[in-house]
Design an enzyme around this catalytic site. Structure first.
Site, short mmCIF file in Angstrom:
data_model
loop_
_atom_site.label_atom_id
_atom_site.label_comp_id
_atom_site.label_asym_id
_atom_site.label_seq_id
_atom_site.Cartn_x
_atom_site.Cartn_y
_atom_site.Cartn_z
N ASP A 67 -24.24 -17.86 -5.06
CA ASP A 67 -25.11 -18.40 -4.05
C ASP A 67 -26.57 -18.07 -4.37
O ASP A 67 -26.96 -16.90 -4.40
CB ASP A 67 -24.69 -17.77 -2.71
N THR A 100 -29.68 -24.02 -1.92
CA THR A 100 -30.69 -23.00 -2.23
C THR A 100 -30.96 -22.91 -3.73
O THR A 100 -32.10 -22.71 -4.14
CB THR A 100 -30.27 -21.61 -1.70
N THR A 101 -29.91 -23.10 -4.53
CA THR A 101 -30.13 -23.05 -5.98
C THR A 101 -30.92 -24.27 -6.42
O THR A 101 -31.91 -24.17 -7.16
CB THR A 101 -28.79 -23.00 -6.74
N ASP A 392 -22.40 -21.76 3.96
CA ASP A 392 -23.03 -22.97 3.43
C ASP A 392 -22.38 -24.20 4.04
O ASP A 392 -23.03 -25.15 4.45
CB ASP A 392 -22.86 -23.06 1.90
P1 ADP Z 1 -26.88 -25.18 -4.28
O1 ADP Z 1 -27.19 -23.75 -3.97
O2 ADP Z 1 -28.10 -25.93 -4.70
O3 ADP Z 1 -26.10 -25.85 -3.21
P2 ADP Z 1 -24.49 -25.40 -5.85
O4 ADP Z 1 -24.04 -24.45 -6.90
O5 ADP Z 1 -23.75 -25.44 -4.58
O6 ADP Z 1 -26.01 -25.10 -5.60
O7 ADP Z 1 -24.50 -26.83 -6.51
C1 ADP Z 1 -24.91 -27.96 -5.81
C2 ADP Z 1 -24.88 -29.17 -6.72
O8 ADP Z 1 -23.55 -29.41 -7.18
C3 ADP Z 1 -25.31 -30.42 -5.97
O9 ADP Z 1 -26.17 -31.17 -6.78
C4 ADP Z 1 -23.99 -31.13 -5.74
O10 ADP Z 1 -24.15 -32.53 -5.61
C5 ADP Z 1 -23.23 -30.77 -6.98
N1 ADP Z 1 -21.77 -30.94 -6.79
C6 ADP Z 1 -20.97 -30.41 -5.85
N2 ADP Z 1 -19.69 -30.81 -6.02
C7 ADP Z 1 -19.67 -31.60 -7.12
C8 ADP Z 1 -18.66 -32.32 -7.83
N3 ADP Z 1 -17.38 -32.29 -7.44
N4 ADP Z 1 -19.02 -33.01 -8.93
C9 ADP Z 1 -20.30 -33.03 -9.33
N5 ADP Z 1 -21.31 -32.39 -8.71
C10 ADP Z 1 -21.01 -31.69 -7.62
MG MG Z 2 -24.20 -25.53 -2.54
#
Ligand code: ADP
Ligand code: MG
Length: 563
Positions: A67, A100-101, A392
């Protein structure tokens, strides 16, 4: 280093001996490098295939997480510009709870792109203006493209909840957890909105993640005060008493002056009588369960048990309020005021064991308004990470219900924005045009990083993504599992509009703020003060790019021991 300025012939010392000053290009480049280093430190965690970080603090306690905001909070960052980027993730966390990332990675890339423009002698203010225009336009584009979701569209809500959990510790059971998350948010929604504080996430170490459950009611973190009391009550009348079942000490001091044993007995009898009267008041109102904010005297326990009333003492005031809200009770401070109208009602009140602790579950209430999610996991680290994933997830479901729009995930919105912003750049005159183009380029960091973290060829992925968006496929995103570019909405990978608009807005604000600084005057030592000399923005440290790029940012206490 002290600063001297000439006033007439007299050198004037403006700053103290200890203070440090960095100006002009040096200041800019120091701040940009610091900001980029923060982004670099979380980049590898982005997306479903992102890796986790292990963070060890000075005391040796360990957090394993994916996270973004948690990583940055745990890192001991004290460079001022770096902190502005950390704040981006904190704003994102409080405003929407997810993304957040992404927000931090975008901010870092905006700085990286800006650095190139500044090197080409484009003024930072011009870059800032171009970025602002681009961000404004980006928001318009996203709002125009977003898909409307009705609050009854349970399937989409579940997809949103699942997307937020993808790649986190909770992923293995995301079907079940997403259902629970959606039910929890719907249960606490009322006319005033959705207050996530009314969802109490209880973590239990031990048991399987698949045994997570939603209690539509309140879990009071206490057990009944006397073992002669019943374990459970059905169709229970509930009193919430924010006071004590005791006779106040001061009254005793004032009234008693014992001269012989019979007087003492008289006094004890009197005290018992008063306690008995208090219990009788509950009996008269037909109370089955009483939650008490303060203590319960031993004698009172005995009388309560005799009457078959379940009682818990020293219940936290937040829990008293939650019970009152959930059961329709009124919190009373004085039992003399207690009437039947003040009582709440629950179909079931029962003492149960969770994870070795006895708690009282108040369930089957008319309108729960506050609910508890019980999350289980094998070890403390596992449950903690599941809890963060659930947080989240709660945030995105709330945001969707309140705002009503979603966007496809997997880099689809960023790819679309890059395309449309490049078009828009043509309509922007002057050098700002270059900044708008740089902004478009910067947003592609999201699909690029998703591809990179999934071990895919980033160029192939981006080319395919661009070409599909070129031919009008707004929902085309990168499937991190197969590497294909597919329609993300059809795949059920969706995120609330607000996650994206907020990320772009705060990333832009932070980048612009950093770019506009051309002078850093620090009263003390600027945490090593050498951030500016690292122009390598790649992860140059084993173990995931943390630390290497973080020179001058305080680093992480104890991190050395973990590697
Ligand atoms: P954040 O802290 O930004 O939410 P995450 O590690 O949760 O970081 O990653 C979020 C990103 O991963 C977003 O761009 C989201 O659209 C993408 N994402 C989530 N699930 C999938 C999936 N099944 N396939 C491709 N991208 C995905
Ligand atoms: Mg996320």
């Amino acid at each position: 280093m002290s600063q001297r300025q000439r006033m007439g012939n007299q050198p004037m010392i403006v700053l103290s001996e200890d203070s440090q000053r960095t100006s002009g290009k040096d200041a800019q480049s120091m701040n940009i490098t610091a900001g980029k280093a923060v982004a670099e430190s979380v980049r590898t965690t982005l997306g479903p295939k992102g890796m986790d970080k292990m963070l060890v603090d000075n005391g040796g306690s360990v957090v394993v997480t994916n996270d973004g905001v948690t990583i940055l909070k745990e890192m001991d960052i004290d460079h001022p510009a770096a902190n502005m980027i950390v704040e981006v993730s904190e704003t994102q966390e409080t405003e929407v709870g997810d993304g957040t990332t992404s927000a931090v990675v975008i901010a870092g890339e905006l700085l990286d792109q800006a650095e190139e423009l500044i090197d080409q002698d484009i003024h930072a203010t011009t870059v800032a203006q171009g970025y602002r225009q681009a961000a404004e336009k980006a928001k318009e584009i996203l709002e125009a493209e977003a898909i409307e979701v009705s609050p009854d569209d349970r399937e989409t809500l579940i997809n949103i909840a699942e997307t937020a959990m993808t790649g986190k510790g909770a992923e293995g059971s995301k079907d079940l957890l997403a259902e629970l998350v959606v039910d929890a948010v719907l249960a606490v929604q009322d006319d005033d909105g959705i207050d996530l504080d009314n969802i109490n996430v209880e973590t239990v170490v031990g048991g399987s993640i698949d045994n997570a459950e939603l209690v539509e009611g309140v879990i009071v973190g206490k057990e009944r005060v006397d073992e002669n009391m019943p374990y459970f009550a059905e169709d229970a009348n509930i009193a919430v008493f924010d006071g004590a079942f005791e006779i106040a000490e001061t009254e005793i001091d004032a009234e008693v002056n014992v001269t012989d044993p019979s007087q003492l007995q008289e006094f004890i009898d009197e005290e018992e009588k008063q306690l008995k009267e208090m219990v009788d008041q509950l009996v008269a109102a037909d109370v089955d369960v009483v939650f008490v904010g303060d203590g319960i005297d031993d004698m009172a326990k005995h009388y309560l048990a005799q009457e078959g009333i379940i009682a818990a003492r020293r219940v936290k005031s937040s829990e008293l309020t939650a019970v009152a809200r959930a059961t329709g009770a009124r919190v009373v401070a004085n039992l003399d005021d207690l009437s039947e109208d003040d009582l709440g009602f629950a179909g079931s009140v029962a003492q149960k064991d969770i994870g070795g602790d006895q708690r009282i579950f108040v369930e089957d209430v008319e309108d729960a308004k506050s609910v508890s999610l019980i999350v289980r996991g094998g070890t403390e680290h596992v449950v903690d990470e599941i809890e963060r994933a659930i947080d989240d997830s709660l945030g995105v479901v709330r945001s969707t219900l309140l705002e009503g729009h979603v966007l496809p995930g997997g880099g689809a919105p960023e790819a679309e924005l890059a395309l449309q912003l490049r078009d828009f750049a043509d309509s922007v005159g002057g050098r700002e045009q270059l900044a708008v183009e740089a902004f478009a380029e910067a947003l592609e960091v999201i699909p690029r990083t998703l591809a990179e973290n999934a071990g895919l060829d980033t160029i192939d992925s981006l080319v395919e993504l661009r070409s599909q968006h070129d031919s009008g496929e707004f929902g085309a995103g990168l499937d991190a599992y197969t590497g294909d570019v597919i329609d993300m909405e059809a795949e059920g990978v969706v995120e609330p509009l607000q996650v994206k608009t907020q990320a772009i807005e705060s990333a832009t604000e932070a980048a612009v703020m950093i770019l506009r600084i051309d002078d850093v005057i620090a009263a003390g030592d600027l945490a090593g003060g050498q951030v500016g000399d690292d122009d390598d923005d790649g992860p140059d440290m084993p173990g995931g790019g943390m630390g290497g790029g973080m020179g001058g940012m305080g680093g992480m206490g104890g991190m050395g021991g973990a590697m």
